[in-house]
Design an enzyme around this catalytic site. Structure first.
Site, short mmCIF file in Angstrom:
data_model
loop_
_atom_site.label_atom_id
_atom_site.label_comp_id
_atom_site.label_asym_id
_atom_site.label_seq_id
_atom_site.Cartn_x
_atom_site.Cartn_y
_atom_site.Cartn_z
N LYS A 8 0.94 -1.13 -0.03
CA LYS A 8 -0.06 0.06 0.16
C LYS A 8 0.88 0.93 0.13
O LYS A 8 1.44 1.56 0.99
CB LYS A 8 -0.94 0.17 1.18
CG LYS A 8 -2.25 0.80 1.08
CD LYS A 8 -2.29 2.26 0.77
CE LYS A 8 -1.71 3.11 1.99
NZ LYS A 8 -1.82 4.57 1.55
N GLU A 45 9.32 2.54 10.92
CA GLU A 45 10.57 3.52 10.73
C GLU A 45 9.79 4.97 10.54
O GLU A 45 9.04 4.84 9.89
CB GLU A 45 11.37 3.13 9.49
CG GLU A 45 12.54 3.47 9.60
CD GLU A 45 12.72 5.01 8.97
OE1 GLU A 45 12.94 5.67 9.83
OE2 GLU A 45 12.81 5.31 7.80
N CYS A 55 13.40 11.71 6.46
CA CYS A 55 13.29 11.48 7.87
C CYS A 55 14.63 11.43 8.56
O CYS A 55 15.00 11.75 9.65
CB CYS A 55 12.84 9.93 8.27
SG CYS A 55 13.43 8.71 7.33
N GLU A 81 8.96 17.48 14.36
CA GLU A 81 9.39 17.10 12.90
C GLU A 81 8.58 17.99 12.08
O GLU A 81 7.56 18.03 12.15
CB GLU A 81 9.39 15.78 12.62
CG GLU A 81 9.94 15.34 11.29
CD GLU A 81 9.64 13.93 10.88
OE1 GLU A 81 8.70 13.40 11.17
OE2 GLU A 81 10.81 13.18 10.34
#
Ligand code: UN1
Length: 494
Positions: free
Chosen positions: A175, A250, A284, A385
């Site tokens: 997906k 992750e 990231c 973030e």
């Protein structure tokens, strides 16, 4: 004419059961429609999981070296189409062409590495305590893997998950992020051309809350391998617990570059530019914080701002572009909200801090490279973030203080230190709590043959990449063979 793409389930290209679709836009030009994709839901996920379960019956028995040959051929095809895929990626995701080539290259590297793994997949033979008894631990596949992937590395990250899953004998329901479905489509076409049998990889497009959530809930899925935000990752872990799934996550990062007073400053500036603004800060591993020693703070900041001023925004296909668009309108607004938050918190915007709308830029989602000065470690811009071209510069009076600031976030993916003092470098390696640390290099650019992942809210103890991904994609099975011809009792017959 806009193409309408389909899901790939059990070896067939099919529409979503509901017949609904969503649009795939070019972030550098929202009038450029790349295609329509099926907006799948639980009904499509059910079919895909069923196909994967069925295919698993034979795929797990297909010899690993043979499975790996298919992966090798996929690597060859990726190499052959590298330029075409990279250009498509720029159009779909926005990163500049050089970086898009790098993204495809990361997929090629993964394919070749994993192809070799088909003839290794090492287990362990360990001596037994009883005579005439043989013990071995071997890897067996997990079963059906749900691979849920982000848009920022639309080819590389799917290869990190799918290729080891395939070599290890699993079947997959894939997906991909709804922002980059075309790259996922292209990758699956390559796997088919490489000879992957029907049902081994099933592609289900759609939104996280619909297709993704149904996949995570599904009792027929054995492992969820997810890359994305920490909030979504936590939700996946929570929901997966209901059905005892294995989960590999992750997630986010708030990575820092430490610049010491003995650093090669030019090099550190280059590292901060590359780590902070490469991929428009949408990695990231992006360097969203630079923690600079007091003694060089002024000089570093000046040089950093000067250098960032020269970065040119534009379409990633133009040779002259340094920084491409961000992925979509929601992200663009979120990045700007953080600028407002930073201002309110008392940080100084030294550069950028606004949405870019001049000329052609108006047609896409462009944010100016932004640098904050006078940032306090407690501010939200220093802790959360942002996932955009936005970098905070913080002050530290010593290595110890810099390390403390570096570690004082909820994330722990990547970090870097610029110093020419080997003792300091080793102290940083020892004391920084992240999954990856660089010395005299930026926070981005991990190589696929090494473990990749992080601590705290970045991960849940797994590492993709290298040999460690095999621990995600397999279970250990321990086998004892007693050839003594009598009942032998471990721990008792001593
Ligand atoms: C990510 O942003 O999720 O180390 C992955 C890097 C790349 C991978 C980034 N090789 O920057």
């Amino acid at each position: 004419m806009t193409t309408t793409y389909r899901n790939y389930i059990g070896g067939e290209w099919v529409e979503a059961a509901s017949g609904r679709t969503f649009e795939d836009l070019n972030p550098a030009n929202k009038e450029d429609l790349l295609g329509r994709f099926p907006r799948s839901d639980a009904a499509d996920v059910d079919r895909a999981v069923e196909a994967a379960r069925e295919a698993f019956k034979s795929w797990r028995l297909y010899p690993a070296p043979r499975r790996a040959e298919i992966v090798f051929r996929a690597g060859e095809l990726l190499l052959k189409r590298k330029e075409e895929l990279a250009r498509l990626m720029v159009r779909e995701m926005g990163k500049v062409l050089k970086e898009a080539r790098g993204d495809v290259q990361e997929g090629i590297d993964t394919a070749y590495y994993m192809a070799g793994e088909g003839r290794r997949l090492f287990g362990h033979h360990v001596p037994c305590e009883l005579p005439s008894k043989f013990g071995v631990a071997m890897r067996v596949p997990v079963g059906v893997v749900a691979a849920i992937t982000p848009w920022n590395f639309p080819l590389a990250i799917p290869t990190w998950k799918l290729l080891p899953a395939i070599v290890c004998g699993n079947t997959v329901v894939f997906k991909p992020a709804e922002d980059t479905p075309l790259m996922a489509h292209a990758f699956v076409e390559i796997l088919i051309e490489a000879g992957l049998p029907p049902g081994v990889v099933n592609l289900v497009h759609g939104y996280g809350e619909e297709a993704g959530a149904a996949l995570v809930r599904h009792p027929g899925v054995n492992l969820v391998s997810f890359t994305g935000s920490s909030e979504t990752g936590r939700e996946i872990a929570r929901v997966s617990a209901e059905t005892y799934k294995k989960v590999s996550l992750e997630m986010g990062g708030k990575n820092a570059i430490l610049v010491m007073d003995d650093a090669a400053l030019d090099l550190a500036v280059e590292g901060a530019i590359w780590g902070g603004f490469g991929t428009s800060g949408q990695r990231c591993t992006a360097a969203s914080r630079v923690i600079v020693h007091d003694a060089v703070l002024k000089g570093f900041t000046q040089a950093f701002v000067d250098r960032a001023k020269g970065l040119r925004l534009g379409s990633g296909l133009e040779e002259t572009t340094d920084v491409g668009p961000v992925i979509n309108e929601t992200q663009l607004r979120r990045i700007h909200e953080y600028t407002e938050i930073g201002r309110k918190e008392g940080a100084r915007v030294l550069l950028g801090g606004e949405i870019a709308t001049e000329g052609e830029l108006r047609r896409g989602f462009f944010y100016r490279p932004t640098i904050f000065g006078e940032v306090d470690p407690g501010m939200r811009i220093a802790r959360e973030e942002i996932f955009g071209p936005s970098v905070s510069v913080l002050r530290a009076r010593s290595l110890e203080e810099a390390v403390e600031i570096c570690n004082n976030t909820n994330y722990g993916l990547s970090s870097a230190i610029y110093t020419r003092d080997i003792d300091r470098a080793f102290r940083a390696i020892q004391d920084i709590a992240t999954g990856v640390t660089y010395v005299n290099a930026s926070t981005i650019g991990a190589e696929i043959q090494f473990p990749f992942g992080g601590v705290r809210q970045t991960g849940n103890g797994h590492r993709e990449g290298g040999w460690t991904v095999l621990d995600i994609m397999t279970e250990w099975k321990t086998v004892y063979i007693d050839y003594s011809g009598r009942l032998q009792k471990a721990q008792i017959d001593v």
